[in-house]
Each structure stands twice: as C-alpha cells, then as structure tokens.
Design a protein around this motif. Structure first.
Motif, PDB file in Angstrom:
ATOM      1  N   GLN A 251      52.070  10.260  61.340  1.00  0.00           N
ATOM      2  CA  GLN A 251      50.856  10.375  62.505  1.00  0.00           C
ATOM      3  C   GLN A 251      51.105  11.526  63.153  1.00  0.00           C
ATOM      4  O   GLN A 251      49.900  11.942  63.541  1.00  0.00           O
ATOM      5  CB  GLN A 251      50.956   9.167  62.757  1.00  0.00           C
ATOM      6  CG  GLN A 251      49.801   8.009  62.627  1.00  0.00           C
ATOM      7  CD  GLN A 251      49.803   6.617  62.877  1.00  0.00           C
ATOM      8  OE1 GLN A 251      50.357   6.491  63.606  1.00  0.00           O
ATOM      9  NE2 GLN A 251      48.234   6.374  63.035  1.00  0.00           N
ATOM     10  N   GLU A 252      52.557  11.950  63.727  1.00  0.00           N
ATOM     11  CA  GLU A 252      52.477  12.585  65.058  1.00  0.00           C
ATOM     12  C   GLU A 252      52.723  14.119  64.431  1.00  0.00           C
ATOM     13  O   GLU A 252      52.485  15.691  65.025  1.00  0.00           O
ATOM     14  CB  GLU A 252      53.835  12.201  65.845  1.00  0.00           C
ATOM     15  CG  GLU A 252      54.273  11.216  66.575  1.00  0.00           C
ATOM     16  CD  GLU A 252      55.328  10.956  67.161  1.00  0.00           C
ATOM     17  OE1 GLU A 252      56.541  11.749  66.257  1.00  0.00           O
ATOM     18  OE2 GLU A 252      54.570  10.038  67.848  1.00  0.00           O
ATOM     19  N   SER A 253      52.683  13.989  62.510  1.00  0.00           N
ATOM     20  CA  SER A 253      52.504  16.010  62.415  1.00  0.00           C
ATOM     21  C   SER A 253      51.400  15.844  61.600  1.00  0.00           C
ATOM     22  O   SER A 253      50.779  17.119  61.355  1.00  0.00           O
ATOM     23  CB  SER A 253      53.615  15.286  61.450  1.00  0.00           C
ATOM     24  OG  SER A 253      53.694  14.630  60.144  1.00  0.00           O
ATOM     25  N   GLU A 254      49.769  15.083  61.583  1.00  0.00           N
ATOM     26  CA  GLU A 254      48.379  15.171  61.365  1.00  0.00           C
ATOM     27  C   GLU A 254      48.228  15.688  62.410  1.00  0.00           C
ATOM     28  O   GLU A 254      48.167  15.370  63.896  1.00  0.00           O
ATOM     29  CB  GLU A 254      47.946  13.938  60.682  1.00  0.00           C
ATOM     30  CG  GLU A 254      48.884  13.571  59.404  1.00  0.00           C
ATOM     31  CD  GLU A 254      48.203  11.946  59.326  1.00  0.00           C
ATOM     32  OE1 GLU A 254      47.294  11.457  59.949  1.00  0.00           O
ATOM     33  OE2 GLU A 254      48.130  11.686  58.054  1.00  0.00           O
ATOM     34  N   ILE A 255      46.453  16.347  61.970  1.00  0.00           N
ATOM     35  CA  ILE A 255      45.620  16.847  63.088  1.00  0.00           C
ATOM     36  C   ILE A 255      45.121  15.552  62.740  1.00  0.00           C
ATOM     37  O   ILE A 255      44.186  16.030  61.724  1.00  0.00           O
ATOM     38  CB  ILE A 255      45.939  18.588  62.751  1.00  0.00           C
ATOM     39  CG1 ILE A 255      46.592  19.317  62.585  1.00  0.00           C
ATOM     40  CG2 ILE A 255      44.314  18.534  63.509  1.00  0.00           C
ATOM     41  CD1 ILE A 255      47.044  20.791  62.549  1.00  0.00           C
TER      42      ILE A 255
END
Length: 226
Positions: free
Chosen positions: A99-103
């Motif tokens: 999640q934290e690596s997604e835009i």
C-alpha cells in the motif's frame, strides 16, 4: 557429528552481533541465548556497555517474542539491544508495505470540513478548498489548487513532498514540520506548479517543481526511453 549452534555470537568494532538459528524451537533458542550471554558477560564483566544487533534469519517472531528476547539480552550487565532483524513479515505487514508503495488516484474536490486520508502516495485530480484537508503517508500530488491543508508523510516520512498546480495552502505539513500560509501570496496569474519539501535545516521550503529532481532523486520510480 558436530552439534549445530542455535546462537552464534560475533564481535565487531561496534559491539556484538547475535545470529539466531531459524530451525530450532523457540524455547531451545532462548535457553542457549541465555546461557551464552551469561558466559559472555562474565568474561566482559569490567567492560563498557556493548551494543547488540540480533539477526533472526527466516524465523518469524511475534511482537511478544521480540520483546522477550530483547529483555533477556537487556538483563545482562553490559548489553544494550540496538536492533532486531528478521526476514519474515506478517501478511498484514506485507500488504501495508505494498500500500505504501502505491499511488492512489482520486478525482474529486475536497470541500471545507472534508478530510481525505490515504496510505501511500496521493494523486488528487481536483482542488482542495479552504477548510479541506488531504493526508497521505507518502507524497501528495495535486492536479489543481491547494487552498486548504496538506499533510504528507503523516506517519513519519520526512522525505515526503507536496506538489500542486496552484500552491495557496492554509497550512503545509510534512512529517512533524508545519508551515503556515505566506502573508502575501503571489498573484494567481503568475503562479506555476510548485512543490514543498523539508530542507536540510528542517524547515518546509516551497520552490519550483523542477528542484525535486535534485532534492529528491529517488522520487521517480520509473525511467522510460533511452
């Protein structure tokens, strides 16, 4: 047959590194760790405090087990736990990392009193009106006017940035740094897309978007063309 060691202690210039076997039982691991550390601290009884790094390999350790091992080490006279590493994470932790690596792309207007909060980077196609708030654990990119509050890196990411087509915020926040709106904002017709980031002196700076290539070289995840 040579007996496999469940705990291997290696001395470094920075302290001790404990390598824990990831195939034995947890109880056997604790017993051997306690025994070896007791022998080690008796030898080093007169020495200064030693920093300890623990490497657990492919063993999953619950939060309770990690704290139990740390406490076992802390009980020894001259040992301080600096870090405990394991190669294994829970499904929830893995999903959180993804999640934290997604835009996350959102197309809407954030009106007064509304709060949009996401995990990862936020790409907002729309405006943030006065009284509206957008928050993200990562970066915030606004294809529109930012006239409300934007809080990037809200869970401790000091490298996060905020960018907007029109930067007229009532407040900017990055990590735990806060920057209020300028006293005399420039005319709208003279505005260009701007960005905000935390400078080396721990202040939020608003500058031209082009500076991000130098200030945050790791911001771009994809490189196209030749």
């Amino acid at each position: 047959m040579k007996k496999i060691q469940n705990v291997t202690i290696k001395g470094t210039k920075d302290g001790l590194t404990l390598h824990l076997d990831d195939t034995c039982s947890y109880e056997d691991l604790k017993k051997e760790l306690d025994r070896k550390l007791s022998n080690s601290t008796r030898v080093n009884d007169d020495q200064q405090l030693l920093s300890v790094k623990v490497k657990a390999g492919n063993r999953y350790l619950s939060d309770e087990q990690q704290e139990e091992l740390k406490e076992l080490i802390r009980q020894k006279r001259n040992l301080i736990v600096e870090d405990l590493e394991t190669n294994v994470m829970t499904k929830a932790e893995a999903e959180r990392m993804i999640q934290e690596s997604e835009i996350v792309t959102v197309a809407r207007v954030i009106r007064s009193g509304q709060v949009l909060e996401i995990v990862g980077d936020l790409l907002l196609i729309g405006d943030v009106n006065p009284g509206g708030t957008v928050k993200a654990t990562g970066n915030i990119f606004i294809m529109g006017a930012l006239k409300g509050i934007a809080h990037a890196g809200c869970e401790g990411n000091a490298d996060a940035v905020i960018a907007a087509s029109m930067m007229k915020p009532s407040q900017l926040r990055i990590n735990d740094c806060i920057n209020r709106a300028p006293d005399q904002p420039q005319d709208d017709e003279n505005r260009i897309m701007e960005c905000a980031y935390i400078s080396d002196n721990q202040q939020i700076v608003v500058d031209r978007l082009q500076v991000l290539m130098k200030k945050r070289p790791n911001l771009t995840r994809f490189e196209g063309g030749r």
